[in-house]
Motif scaffolding. Structure first.
Motif, PDB file in Angstrom:
ATOM      1  N   LEU A   1      16.172  54.081  47.723  1.00  0.00           N
ATOM      2  CA  LEU A   1      17.604  54.236  47.920  1.00  0.00           C
ATOM      3  C   LEU A   1      18.313  53.988  46.600  1.00  0.00           C
ATOM      4  N   TYR A   2      19.077  54.986  46.150  1.00  0.00           N
ATOM      5  CA  TYR A   2      19.858  54.902  44.922  1.00  0.00           C
ATOM      6  C   TYR A   2      21.295  54.582  45.307  1.00  0.00           C
ATOM      7  N   VAL A   3      21.866  53.556  44.691  1.00  0.00           N
ATOM      8  CA  VAL A   3      23.212  53.106  45.014  1.00  0.00           C
ATOM      9  C   VAL A   3      24.086  53.194  43.764  1.00  0.00           C
ATOM     10  N   ALA A   4      25.220  53.881  43.895  1.00  0.00           N
ATOM     11  CA  ALA A   4      26.211  53.909  42.818  1.00  0.00           C
ATOM     12  C   ALA A   4      26.984  52.599  42.893  1.00  0.00           C
ATOM     13  N   ASP A   5      26.599  51.653  42.063  1.00  0.00           N
ATOM     14  CA  ASP A   5      27.241  50.334  41.980  1.00  0.00           C
ATOM     15  C   ASP A   5      28.397  50.476  40.994  1.00  0.00           C
TER      16      ASP A   5
ATOM     17  N   GLN B   1      21.673  51.273  41.013  1.00  0.00           N
ATOM     18  CA  GLN B   1      20.631  50.346  41.427  1.00  0.00           C
ATOM     19  C   GLN B   1      19.697  51.075  42.396  1.00  0.00           C
ATOM     20  N   VAL B   2      18.425  50.722  42.332  1.00  0.00           N
ATOM     21  CA  VAL B   2      17.415  51.360  43.168  1.00  0.00           C
ATOM     22  C   VAL B   2      16.766  50.291  44.029  1.00  0.00           C
ATOM     23  N   PHE B   3      16.664  50.590  45.327  1.00  0.00           N
ATOM     24  CA  PHE B   3      16.093  49.667  46.300  1.00  0.00           C
ATOM     25  C   PHE B   3      14.978  50.352  47.075  1.00  0.00           C
ATOM     26  N   SER B   4      14.039  49.545  47.561  1.00  0.00           N
ATOM     27  CA  SER B   4      12.995  50.073  48.446  1.00  0.00           C
ATOM     28  C   SER B   4      13.635  50.424  49.791  1.00  0.00           C
ATOM     29  N   PRO B   5      12.932  51.172  50.647  1.00  0.00           N
ATOM     30  CA  PRO B   5      13.473  51.460  51.974  1.00  0.00           C
ATOM     31  C   PRO B   5      13.803  50.194  52.774  1.00  0.00           C
ATOM     32  N   GLU B   6      13.158  49.093  52.451  1.00  0.00           N
ATOM     33  CA  GLU B   6      13.419  47.818  53.136  1.00  0.00           C
ATOM     34  C   GLU B   6      14.564  47.026  52.510  1.00  0.00           C
ATOM     35  N   GLY B   7      15.115  47.510  51.397  1.00  0.00           N
ATOM     36  CA  GLY B   7      16.237  46.839  50.761  1.00  0.00           C
ATOM     37  C   GLY B   7      15.864  45.903  49.631  1.00  0.00           C
ATOM     38  N   THR B   8      14.625  45.940  49.167  1.00  0.00           N
ATOM     39  CA  THR B   8      14.194  45.121  48.041  1.00  0.00           C
ATOM     40  C   THR B   8      14.618  45.784  46.731  1.00  0.00           C
ATOM     41  N   PHE B   9      15.250  45.015  45.846  1.00  0.00           N
ATOM     42  CA  PHE B   9      15.663  45.544  44.552  1.00  0.00           C
ATOM     43  C   PHE B   9      14.441  45.979  43.759  1.00  0.00           C
ATOM     44  N   LEU B  10      14.494  47.194  43.171  1.00  0.00           N
ATOM     45  CA  LEU B  10      13.389  47.709  42.368  1.00  0.00           C
ATOM     46  C   LEU B  10      13.735  47.803  40.882  1.00  0.00           C
ATOM     47  N   ARG B  11      14.890  48.411  40.584  1.00  0.00           N
ATOM     48  CA  ARG B  11      15.282  48.611  39.183  1.00  0.00           C
ATOM     49  C   ARG B  11      16.744  49.058  39.150  1.00  0.00           C
ATOM     50  N   ALA B  12      17.289  49.117  37.942  1.00  0.00           N
ATOM     51  CA  ALA B  12      18.668  49.568  37.755  1.00  0.00           C
ATOM     52  C   ALA B  12      18.797  50.155  36.368  1.00  0.00           C
TER      53      ALA B  12
END
Length: 163
Positions: A42-46, A53-64
């Protein structure tokens, strides 16, 4: 306004949420655009933290990755993002009058300057979508129109196509 992403099932039952207010990785300030990559990331425009920010499908932060855009804190001109099946991420930059294209780790692949898109009113790129043929659609909120671009090839988007 709660600076988080909430996850719901198909019946609108709340499953989880992640994020929360802040500037550290995994926290957000004005998250607006969301896109799901081919791997489920999941890519989020913060927006106001000026990053994706990029998160796993479970909501774990991966990278930004940081952006040298989204500098205004306008209540109306929010960026939106899309992802295609190759993992490229397309981000509108409304106040910059452009579309930014990244790989899935934030390397800038292309910048499409929309400021000379043939209108008296400067374009305001808002929503962005990549269709199954790879064509990129950008909504121009200032001129009440959709722009369609050929699929990304060789690191650049081609000129707008007639719809």
């Amino acid at each position: 306004g709660n600076k988080r992403v909430q996850v719901f099932d198909q019946n609108l039952g709340r499953l989880s949420s992640f994020g929360g207010p802040g500037i550290v990785e995994g926290r957000m300030d004005e998250p607006v655009g969301l896109a799901v990559g081919p791997d489920g990331a999941l890519y989020v425009a913060d927006t106001w933290n000026r990053r994706v920010q990029v998160f796993s499908p479970e909501g774990t932060f991966l990278r930004a990755w940081s952006l040298a855009s989204w500098h205004g804190q306008s209540a109306f001109n929010k960026p939106y993002i899309a992802a295609d099946w190759t993992g490229r991420v397309y981000a509108s930059d409304p106040e910059g009058r452009r579309l930014l294209v990244f790989d899935d780790h934030g390397t800038l692949l292309a910048v499409l300057d929309l400021s000379g898109a043939g209108t008296a009113v400067p374009p305001m790129p808002a929503g962005v979508h990549v269709d199954p043929q790879g064509r990129v659609w950008v909504s121009d909120a200032a001129n009440h129109r959709l722009l369609r671009f050929a699929a990304l090839s060789s690191g650049e988007l081609e000129e707008p196509e007639p719809p």
